[in-house]
Motif scaffolding. Structure first.
Motif, short mmCIF file in Angstrom:
data_model
loop_
_atom_site.label_atom_id
_atom_site.label_comp_id
_atom_site.label_asym_id
_atom_site.label_seq_id
_atom_site.Cartn_x
_atom_site.Cartn_y
_atom_site.Cartn_z
N SER A 257 18.47 -1.17 10.35
CA SER A 257 17.28 -2.31 10.63
C SER A 257 17.65 -3.44 9.83
O SER A 257 17.62 -4.57 10.34
CB SER A 257 15.84 -1.62 10.53
OG SER A 257 15.81 -1.40 9.07
N ASP A 258 18.14 -3.59 8.70
CA ASP A 258 18.29 -4.80 7.81
C ASP A 258 19.44 -5.43 8.63
O ASP A 258 19.43 -6.54 8.53
CB ASP A 258 18.74 -4.18 6.71
CG ASP A 258 17.30 -3.60 5.52
OD1 ASP A 258 16.32 -4.03 5.99
OD2 ASP A 258 17.56 -3.10 4.81
N LEU A 261 18.23 -6.93 11.74
CA LEU A 261 17.16 -8.28 11.44
C LEU A 261 18.39 -9.45 10.91
O LEU A 261 17.95 -10.58 11.19
CB LEU A 261 16.05 -7.73 10.48
CG LEU A 261 15.36 -6.97 10.97
CD1 LEU A 261 14.24 -6.28 9.54
CD2 LEU A 261 14.46 -7.36 12.18
N ARG A 262 19.11 -9.15 10.08
CA ARG A 262 20.11 -10.16 9.70
C ARG A 262 20.64 -10.88 10.69
O ARG A 262 20.89 -12.14 10.75
CB ARG A 262 20.83 -9.63 8.70
CG ARG A 262 21.87 -10.48 7.84
CD ARG A 262 23.07 -9.84 7.25
NE ARG A 262 23.98 -9.24 8.16
CZ ARG A 262 24.91 -8.33 7.66
NH1 ARG A 262 24.99 -7.93 6.45
NH2 ARG A 262 25.60 -7.63 8.64
N GLY A 265 18.53 -13.15 12.73
CA GLY A 265 18.21 -14.53 12.02
C GLY A 265 19.30 -15.23 12.14
O GLY A 265 18.85 -16.42 11.81
N ILE A 272 12.45 -16.61 16.04
CA ILE A 272 12.71 -15.45 15.04
C ILE A 272 12.85 -15.87 13.41
O ILE A 272 12.33 -15.37 12.67
CB ILE A 272 14.16 -14.81 15.53
CG1 ILE A 272 13.85 -14.35 16.93
CG2 ILE A 272 14.62 -13.96 14.43
CD1 ILE A 272 15.23 -13.68 17.56
N GLN A 276 10.60 -14.74 10.19
CA GLN A 276 11.37 -14.39 9.02
C GLN A 276 10.98 -15.18 7.75
O GLN A 276 10.95 -14.73 6.60
CB GLN A 276 12.74 -14.19 9.27
CG GLN A 276 13.18 -12.81 10.52
CD GLN A 276 14.60 -12.90 10.45
OE1 GLN A 276 15.35 -13.48 10.08
NE2 GLN A 276 15.15 -11.63 11.25
N ARG A 280 8.10 -11.88 7.85
CA ARG A 280 7.65 -10.84 8.64
C ARG A 280 9.28 -10.55 9.34
O ARG A 280 10.20 -11.36 9.17
CB ARG A 280 6.97 -11.51 10.10
CG ARG A 280 5.50 -11.50 9.65
CD ARG A 280 4.63 -11.74 10.76
NE ARG A 280 4.96 -12.83 11.86
CZ ARG A 280 4.62 -13.95 11.62
NH1 ARG A 280 3.55 -14.27 10.60
NH2 ARG A 280 4.90 -15.10 12.25
N ASP A 281 9.40 -9.46 10.11
CA ASP A 281 10.59 -9.05 10.63
C ASP A 281 11.06 -10.08 11.56
O ASP A 281 12.42 -10.24 11.60
CB ASP A 281 10.73 -7.72 11.23
CG ASP A 281 10.51 -6.72 10.13
OD1 ASP A 281 10.66 -7.11 8.87
OD2 ASP A 281 10.00 -5.72 10.18
N GLY A 282 10.44 -10.62 12.51
CA GLY A 282 10.80 -11.15 13.84
C GLY A 282 11.56 -10.17 14.93
O GLY A 282 12.05 -10.91 15.90
N PHE A 283 11.23 -9.10 14.64
CA PHE A 283 11.89 -7.98 15.84
C PHE A 283 11.05 -6.80 15.33
O PHE A 283 11.02 -6.27 14.27
CB PHE A 283 13.44 -7.86 15.68
CG PHE A 283 13.85 -6.91 16.73
CD1 PHE A 283 13.80 -7.52 17.91
CD2 PHE A 283 14.29 -5.77 16.35
CE1 PHE A 283 14.42 -6.92 18.90
CE2 PHE A 283 14.68 -4.87 17.32
CZ PHE A 283 14.94 -5.50 18.73
N GLU A 284 10.44 -6.10 16.45
CA GLU A 284 9.55 -4.96 16.31
C GLU A 284 10.48 -3.93 16.99
O GLU A 284 10.70 -3.88 18.16
CB GLU A 284 8.34 -5.32 17.12
CG GLU A 284 7.53 -4.01 17.22
CD GLU A 284 6.35 -4.03 18.23
OE1 GLU A 284 5.63 -3.08 18.42
OE2 GLU A 284 6.30 -5.38 18.72
#
Length: 746
Positions: A257-258, A261-262, A265, A272, A276, A280-284
């Motif tokens: 997941s990291d 998300l990276r 971003g 997004i 971030q 927040r994650d910007g993605f669920e």
């Protein structure tokens, strides 16, 4: 320039700002937290401490008891807004995930996976079995070094060499008490370890003598081999392993997941980045990241207002953020979800270099064109099938991307159905379709010379007549035999009906449609075959490297049920092949790289666009498959036409000149005449050619010659005055004159 009154004005303003506010100025300091708390209580009718005498219930307040229509009510706290689906409703709308994975539910995919695993371990076993003598010799040579390491290690262990650095450190510090303590501990260890070593030595020597005297030869050999294996393994060097890998398994980074998300971003999408930036994650994530074939699958919801298309447009940045090759990263939309549901599949290997399973029909087997036949694999290595019946297909791409190879693959599939009659035309003239054409084709043409164009035109005219014949045959069949009014596999088996599949493949079709003399007629016939041919068992496959309105007329592209789009350069070409607005929906063949040969979007088989890598069959392989198809046809007695060496037909029926015949049946005094009357007169003039013609047949036949129909006033047989579609005799004479290049003939 400074105004003389400026000083007085600024002095007055400064005095007013410095003055204390009056008590009745009407301004006070508001505690925002307290105000928000009061507002929340006023919106809650059940809030404690709220009664009929409160401010909320007073006129003009926000209480439920107020009759003021102008009062403010929070829309998300109204009675209707709080109502929603209950527990059962949420369960009914819930999406259940598959208990069994796809590869376990599909028998074909289970067989494919089983074959891959079996081949892997068979190869590994054979690889090491062949090299086992080398491994044994290598271990034997390393055994002395291993024995020396074993003896040296044992002596160091008996002498307690691991504690020597600590004792030396005590000596350097001149700490006598610590040194004496360590020495006594070392003496005790040495005595115990010496006793253990001596006992082990006697037991080992005794066991060796017992084996030498009492054990059979095979046990002695096994014992010596085990010792050599142990000492050889101990004597190996770190940079020279005894056993090498039989299979180099690609090591791809596990998708987490990291990492996702990276990468998201790094796309530069404001929504997004803002999420971030606020922590927040910007993605669920809607499901855990799991293995999906030879890769990883991540699924989730993008922020509000962000679509999957936004991510697809930045696929190169996404691959950079994931630190994976571009051919490994495939973002996709979910057709039955909202446009912000993203499925990200990241493969272990680049798609174009990943190993692909062998085509099932490469060495054996025939097909039934009425059933789905595998022709390529998707990103996950799963087979993608195509049903060639009841469709018309369009293939588009820029040059050198595998367009002709894909068309030849589809024609090879058709050739493996012995009932199919193939008509193949290689208008590029390089002979890429010769393996199919020379082996099994009923009609085959190569090049753009006048003879080939005329040959193709006669064939297309014959196909149009065949289309008309088939419609009459299908209409005459009983409903219990032909309930859907279209050709079936059972009807195709009945040779007496003549409803066998006909597959027409044209490479570089723009040569036909842009022909200065016959282009309009080719377009008209092809459009008719695309619209009505699939139901009668006629399949038209067109390939072009110039997918525009001229080389691929809209009447054809709009009605093609199957579309294959390899790499194209722009949005117009993309939508011309894949359909209007495909580019906006994220179906973009422009994202394929120059090295992605054979990789394409496939639209057909009742599903949304899919990325497919077509099976690569080179020219020698195509010759082999076509030869097998010819053998099957010869045994069935179904080989015909060009493949048998028959001379090209110069005409498909009695020779006639349409324009001359129309001129013969239109009297000089008739300036304008109805098309239906022309059809009746033509049928009387040449029954064997024009029998059954109607007014629309005349319209279609004259259109390629530039003669347009118009409204013509006339009188029917019963004397009624009316207007119907017809032509002007002057237009007919002009077309004849232009054709004969004799302007004065009119």
């Amino acid at each position: 320039m400074k105004h003389p009154d400026d000083d007085e004005l600024f002095n007055r303003l400064e005095a007013e700002m410095a003055a204390e506010p009056a008590a009745d100025a009407g301004a006070d300091v508001v505690d925002l937290d307290k105000a928000r708390s009061v507002r929340e209580k006023s919106a809650d009718p059940d809030a404690p401490g709220r009664d009929a005498g409160s401010a909320d219930s007073a006129p003009g307040g926000s209480g439920e008891e107020s009759d003021d229509p102008g009062r403010r009510v929070m829309v998300d706290q109204s009675a209707t807004a709080s109502a929603g689906p209950g527990y059962l409703g949420r369960l009914a709308a819930a999406k259940r995930r598959d208990v069994l994975p796809l590869w376990l539910r599909s028998l074909a995919e289970l067989r494919t996976a089983t074959r891959w695993v079996a081949r892997h371990y068979v190869h590994t076993t054979a690889y090491h079995a062949l090299r086992s003598p080398v491994y044994a010799a290598r271990l034997t040579m390393q055994a002395p070094a291993g024995l020396a390491r074993f003896v040296g290690g044992t002596m160091r262990w008996v002498a307690d060499r691991e504690g020597e650095p600590v004792r030396l450190a005590a000596v350097r510090r001149e700490d006598a008490a610590e040194y004496l303590k360590l020495s006594r501990q070392r003496d005790g260890r040495v005595r115990l370890r010496t006793l253990v070593a001596v006992v082990a030595l006697f037991i080992g020597v005794g066991a060796a003598l017992a084996l030498y005297v009492l054990a059979p030869d095979w046990l002695q050999a096994v014992s010596v081999g085990a010792l050599l294996l142990a000492f050889g393994s101990a004597g190996r060097k770190a940079d020279a392993p005894v056993i090498h890998r039989a299979v180099e398994v690609p090591k791809a980074t596990k998708l987490t997941s990291d990492i996702v998300l990276r990468a998201l971003g790094a796309l530069g999408i404001p929504a997004i980045n803002q999420a971030q930036g606020k922590g927040r994650d910007g993605f669920e994530f809607t499901a855990p990241i799991t293995r999906d074939g030879p890769g990883w699958r991540a699924e989730g919801n993008l922020p509000f207002g962000v679509t999957v298309t936004d991510v697809i447009e930045r696929r190169e940045r996404l691959a950079s953020g994931l630190r994976r090759p571009l051919g490994c990263v495939w973002p996709e939309a979910v057709s039955d979800e909202h446009t912000g549901r993203l499925v990200l599949w990241v493969g272990d290997q680049d798609l174009k270099s990943a190993p692909k399973p062998a085509w099932p029909l490469l060495k054996s087997g025939t097909v039934d064109l009425f059933k789905a036949i595998p022709y390529g694999t998707d990103q996950r290595g799963r087979w993608v099938a195509v049903t060639l019946m009841f469709i018309a297909g369009v293939i588009g791409a820029i040059p050198r991307m595998g367009k002709t190879f894909l068309l030849r693959l589809l024609l090879l599939i058709a050739a493996l159905d012995p009932r199919a009659e193939l008509h193949t035309y290689d208008m590029k003239g390089t002979g890429d379709l010769d393996p199919v054409g020379e082996a099994v084709s009923h009609r085959h043409g190569v090049g753009e010379e006048d003879e080939t164009i005329q040959y193709a035109l006669n064939d297309f005219r014959a196909l149009r007549e065949e289309l008309r014949r088939r419609t009459k045959v299908i209409r005459s069949l009983p409903r219990d035999i032909c309930p859907e009014s279209k050709v079936t596999s059972q009807l195709a088996d009945k040779r007496s009906l003549g409803l066998h599949p006909i597959v027409i493949g044209v490479d570089e079709c723009q040569v036909l449609f842009e022909h200065p003399e016959h282009g309009k007629e080719f377009e008209e016939i092809a459009t008719d075959l695309v619209k009505r041919g699939p139901a009668t068992g006629i399949v038209l496959l067109l390939a072009t490297q110039r997918p525009d309105a001229k080389s691929l007329p809209t009447g054809i592209s709009a009605n093609a049920g199957a579309r294959w789009c390899l790499k194209v350069m722009g949005q117009t070409e993309n939508d011309m092949v894949l359909g209007t607005s495909s580019y906006k929906r994220g179906v973009r063949a422009t994202m394929f790289a120059w090295g992605d040969k054979g990789l394409h979007y496939f639209v057909g088989e009742g599903s949304d666009a899919r990325i497919v890598s077509g099976t690569f069959i080179d020219a020698p392989g195509a010759v082999t498959v076509a030869a097998r198809a010819r053998t099957v046809r010869e045994k069935a007695g179904l080989l015909s036409g060009y493949a048998l060496g028959e001379a090209p037909e110069t005409a498909t029926g009695p020779a006639y000149d349409l324009l001359a015949d129309v001129a013969a049946v239109v009297a000089e005094k008739e300036e304008r005449v109805w098309n239906e009357r022309i059809a009746a007169r033509l049928a009387e003039l040449r029954p064997d050619v024009y029998a059954g013609w109607k007014g629309e047949n005349v319209t279609s036949a004259l259109k390629p010659h530039g003669i347009r129909t118009r409204d013509v006033a006339g009188t029917t047989d019963d004397g009624t005055r009316t207007t119907r579609r017809g032509i002007a005799r002057a237009d007919l004479l002009k077309a004849i004159a232009e054709r004969n290049e004799k302007p004065g003939a009119a």
